[in-house]
Write a protein that holds these residues in place. Sequence first.
Motif, PDB file in Angstrom:
ATOM      1  N   VAL A 171      32.193  47.644  41.001  1.00  0.00           N
ATOM      2  CA  VAL A 171      31.831  46.972  39.748  1.00  0.00           C
ATOM      3  C   VAL A 171      31.782  47.964  38.598  1.00  0.00           C
ATOM      4  CG1 VAL A 171      30.021  45.670  38.565  1.00  0.00           C
ATOM      5  CG2 VAL A 171      30.588  45.129  40.941  1.00  0.00           C
ATOM      6  N   ILE A 172      31.164  49.135  38.844  1.00  0.00           N
ATOM      7  CA  ILE A 172      31.090  50.161  37.800  1.00  0.00           C
ATOM      8  C   ILE A 172      32.483  50.652  37.427  1.00  0.00           C
ATOM      9  CG2 ILE A 172      30.313  52.516  37.298  1.00  0.00           C
ATOM     10  CD1 ILE A 172      27.818  51.940  38.913  1.00  0.00           C
ATOM     11  N   GLY A 173      33.337  50.827  38.440  1.00  0.00           N
ATOM     12  CA  GLY A 173      34.702  51.267  38.171  1.00  0.00           C
ATOM     13  C   GLY A 173      35.475  50.260  37.338  1.00  0.00           C
ATOM     14  N   THR A 174      35.228  48.967  37.588  1.00  0.00           N
ATOM     15  CA  THR A 174      35.900  47.916  36.811  1.00  0.00           C
ATOM     16  C   THR A 174      35.428  47.907  35.367  1.00  0.00           C
ATOM     17  OG1 THR A 174      36.074  46.573  38.810  1.00  0.00           O
ATOM     18  CG2 THR A 174      36.379  45.447  36.713  1.00  0.00           C
ATOM     19  N   LEU A 175      34.135  48.125  35.159  1.00  0.00           N
ATOM     20  CA  LEU A 175      33.567  48.047  33.812  1.00  0.00           C
ATOM     21  C   LEU A 175      33.720  49.344  33.027  1.00  0.00           C
ATOM     22  CD1 LEU A 175      30.239  46.141  34.601  1.00  0.00           C
ATOM     23  CD2 LEU A 175      32.377  45.193  33.730  1.00  0.00           C
ATOM     24  N   ALA A 267      32.267  34.555  36.235  1.00  0.00           N
ATOM     25  CA  ALA A 267      31.375  33.794  37.109  1.00  0.00           C
ATOM     26  C   ALA A 267      31.671  34.092  38.577  1.00  0.00           C
ATOM     27  CB  ALA A 267      31.528  32.301  36.829  1.00  0.00           C
ATOM     28  N   ASP A 268      32.968  34.182  38.922  1.00  0.00           N
ATOM     29  CA  ASP A 268      33.340  34.502  40.303  1.00  0.00           C
ATOM     30  C   ASP A 268      32.860  35.894  40.699  1.00  0.00           C
ATOM     31  OD1 ASP A 268      34.558  32.051  40.614  1.00  0.00           O
ATOM     32  OD2 ASP A 268      36.551  32.780  40.071  1.00  0.00           O
ATOM     33  N   LEU A 269      33.001  36.853  39.773  1.00  0.00           N
ATOM     34  CA  LEU A 269      32.553  38.219  40.055  1.00  0.00           C
ATOM     35  C   LEU A 269      31.045  38.247  40.300  1.00  0.00           C
ATOM     36  CD1 LEU A 269      33.125  41.286  40.169  1.00  0.00           C
ATOM     37  CD2 LEU A 269      32.649  41.356  37.711  1.00  0.00           C
ATOM     38  N   ILE A 270      30.274  37.558  39.446  1.00  0.00           N
ATOM     39  CA  ILE A 270      28.821  37.523  39.592  1.00  0.00           C
ATOM     40  C   ILE A 270      28.431  36.870  40.914  1.00  0.00           C
ATOM     41  CG2 ILE A 270      26.669  36.642  38.630  1.00  0.00           C
ATOM     42  CD1 ILE A 270      27.879  38.864  36.983  1.00  0.00           C
ATOM     43  N   ILE A 371      38.143  41.576  41.666  1.00  0.00           N
ATOM     44  CA  ILE A 371      38.116  42.836  40.918  1.00  0.00           C
ATOM     45  C   ILE A 371      39.533  43.245  40.517  1.00  0.00           C
ATOM     46  CG2 ILE A 371      37.637  45.299  41.129  1.00  0.00           C
ATOM     47  CD1 ILE A 371      35.171  44.584  42.752  1.00  0.00           C
ATOM     48  N   ASP A 372      40.511  43.031  41.403  1.00  0.00           N
ATOM     49  CA  ASP A 372      41.906  43.332  41.061  1.00  0.00           C
ATOM     50  C   ASP A 372      42.387  42.473  39.890  1.00  0.00           C
ATOM     51  OD1 ASP A 372      42.083  45.223  43.026  1.00  0.00           O
ATOM     52  OD2 ASP A 372      42.971  43.875  44.518  1.00  0.00           O
ATOM     53  N   VAL A 373      42.045  41.184  39.920  1.00  0.00           N
ATOM     54  CA  VAL A 373      42.432  40.288  38.827  1.00  0.00           C
ATOM     55  C   VAL A 373      41.785  40.719  37.522  1.00  0.00           C
ATOM     56  CG1 VAL A 373      42.232  37.928  37.953  1.00  0.00           C
ATOM     57  CG2 VAL A 373      42.884  38.312  40.335  1.00  0.00           C
ATOM     58  N   MET A 374      40.490  41.041  37.588  1.00  0.00           N
ATOM     59  CA  MET A 374      39.789  41.475  36.373  1.00  0.00           C
ATOM     60  C   MET A 374      40.384  42.761  35.815  1.00  0.00           C
ATOM     61  SD  MET A 374      35.738  40.696  36.648  1.00  0.00           S
ATOM     62  CE  MET A 374      35.597  41.331  34.987  1.00  0.00           C
ATOM     63  N   THR A 375      40.728  43.681  36.695  1.00  0.00           N
ATOM     64  CA  THR A 375      41.320  44.952  36.248  1.00  0.00           C
ATOM     65  C   THR A 375      42.631  44.709  35.507  1.00  0.00           C
ATOM     66  OG1 THR A 375      40.319  46.087  38.133  1.00  0.00           O
ATOM     67  CG2 THR A 375      42.100  47.216  36.989  1.00  0.00           C
ATOM     68  N   LYS A 376      43.439  43.775  36.039  1.00  0.00           N
ATOM     69  CA  LYS A 376      44.714  43.458  35.388  1.00  0.00           C
ATOM     70  C   LYS A 376      44.508  42.723  34.069  1.00  0.00           C
ATOM     71  CE  LYS A 376      47.213  43.264  39.777  1.00  0.00           C
ATOM     72  NZ  LYS A 376      47.911  42.395  40.758  1.00  0.00           N
ATOM     73  N   MET A 382      41.974  44.618  26.216  1.00  0.00           N
ATOM     74  CA  MET A 382      41.600  45.808  25.460  1.00  0.00           C
ATOM     75  C   MET A 382      42.682  46.192  24.447  1.00  0.00           C
ATOM     76  SD  MET A 382      38.552  46.842  26.252  1.00  0.00           S
ATOM     77  CE  MET A 382      38.163  45.088  26.195  1.00  0.00           C
ATOM     78  N   LEU A 383      43.954  46.008  24.841  1.00  0.00           N
ATOM     79  CA  LEU A 383      45.051  46.280  23.901  1.00  0.00           C
ATOM     80  C   LEU A 383      44.973  45.357  22.691  1.00  0.00           C
ATOM     81  CD1 LEU A 383      48.067  46.881  26.328  1.00  0.00           C
ATOM     82  CD2 LEU A 383      46.883  48.576  24.911  1.00  0.00           C
ATOM     83  N   ILE A 384      44.645  44.090  22.936  1.00  0.00           N
ATOM     84  CA  ILE A 384      44.516  43.128  21.827  1.00  0.00           C
ATOM     85  C   ILE A 384      43.359  43.523  20.918  1.00  0.00           C
ATOM     86  CG2 ILE A 384      43.935  40.739  21.269  1.00  0.00           C
ATOM     87  CD1 ILE A 384      45.412  39.918  23.823  1.00  0.00           C
ATOM     88  N   VAL A 385      42.240  43.930  21.525  1.00  0.00           N
ATOM     89  CA  VAL A 385      41.066  44.327  20.726  1.00  0.00           C
ATOM     90  C   VAL A 385      41.390  45.544  19.868  1.00  0.00           C
ATOM     91  CG1 VAL A 385      38.715  45.243  20.858  1.00  0.00           C
ATOM     92  CG2 VAL A 385      39.394  43.326  22.325  1.00  0.00           C
ATOM     93  N   ILE A 386      41.964  46.578  20.489  1.00  0.00           N
ATOM     94  CA  ILE A 386      42.302  47.799  19.742  1.00  0.00           C
ATOM     95  C   ILE A 386      43.345  47.500  18.680  1.00  0.00           C
ATOM     96  CG2 ILE A 386      43.347  50.078  19.932  1.00  0.00           C
ATOM     97  CD1 ILE A 386      40.537  49.994  20.979  1.00  0.00           C
TER      98      ILE A 386
END
Length: 408
Positions: A171-175, A267-270, A371-376, A382-386
Amino acid sequence: MTIYNYTALKNNKEIVKGKIEAGNPREARENIRKLGFLPTKVEEEHIKGQNDGKDVKSAKKGKISKLGLQDRIDFTSTLQILAQSGIPIIESLLFIENDAAKLKIRLVAQELRRQIMNGGTFADTIAKYPQQFGQIYIGLCKAGEDSGELEKTLERLLELLNKEAAIKSKVIGTLMYPVFVIVLAVFIVLIMLMFVFPVFKDMFDTMGKELPWITAKLMDIGVFLKTYWYFVPVMLGGAFGFITFLFRWQTSKRKIDEYVLKIPVIADLIQFSNFSNFIAVLQVAYDAGVPIIECLYLANLTLTNYILKTRIEAATTKVQQGQHLSSALRSTRVMPKMILFMIATGEQSGRLGDMLMQATNFIDKKLDNIIDVMTKMIEPIMLIVIGSIVLVLALALYLPLFGSYMST
């Protein structure tokens, strides 16, 4: 009580060295003989060191330092290996006391050994330190000691602790990536506002034209931040403190816990990260012979989401009233259907422990996929935000120049 260093003979052949706590040298020699050793040399230990003094004083008062997750893993791992080798608990704790890498683990072993030698059991002794070991650790050790399978229980506990560490690491690695990007974005925006925009202010003023509203607003903010730069760390610290307060204040935390369960993927991650520990503890406690109500109580301690915790507590009450475990968990409407099916099958076939093990493996695989889906997903977000931040800053700087060029 005084700590004594001793040298003794084991089986009249092997020389062993260690430490023991006693009121006087005579009592120390008697305690050494109780360990099955023949003392040859006993002398009082003189403890030195600034950092060690505070901890040793604390240990003598019966207080021990709080153990982190990795500390509990190290302590349990050593204890389990020694127990598996047939070494008695007192000698195992003595080994940890003398040879553990961290001082606080040595002091924990010292205090536990002292109390056990005074007539306590291992489970009853660690039960005095719920903040250090946690109710799950204490409950499972109590069940293992009562059933005479403390060695197996320590092995199960070690698996649970390693599993908890692995989930936390995932979880920490994902965030970590989005947090790093957000911090970097805030830093870049502050640099642009405080040092770049004020440079363009004089040039824009010489144009004699009204600036676009976005440029004017950002320019005013930049000038303010550059003039009153000491507000920047205050604002950042205040924002961090406010966010921390929101997640710790029970009223706001309940609202956040309720809201995150409505967000897709999050929600799925939680849910799966919470139920991964829940089912694992339930399975280990059940295999250790703990009654099902107590199993649910221990497993519920692992839940961090308020909504999930409340609903599982309601299910525990229904089980206590005589309802089947699968039916009670189904009524919560938060448990994954596959898990419910496995639990129901285990109840009907009398193989609940095996099915809980299968459920644990299923949740772990599902959590890895999430976690794999969230990472992708995080990378393009993040690109959109930046990109949006860069676009806003660029427009604010170049709109006045484009307007001046078009007017000429």
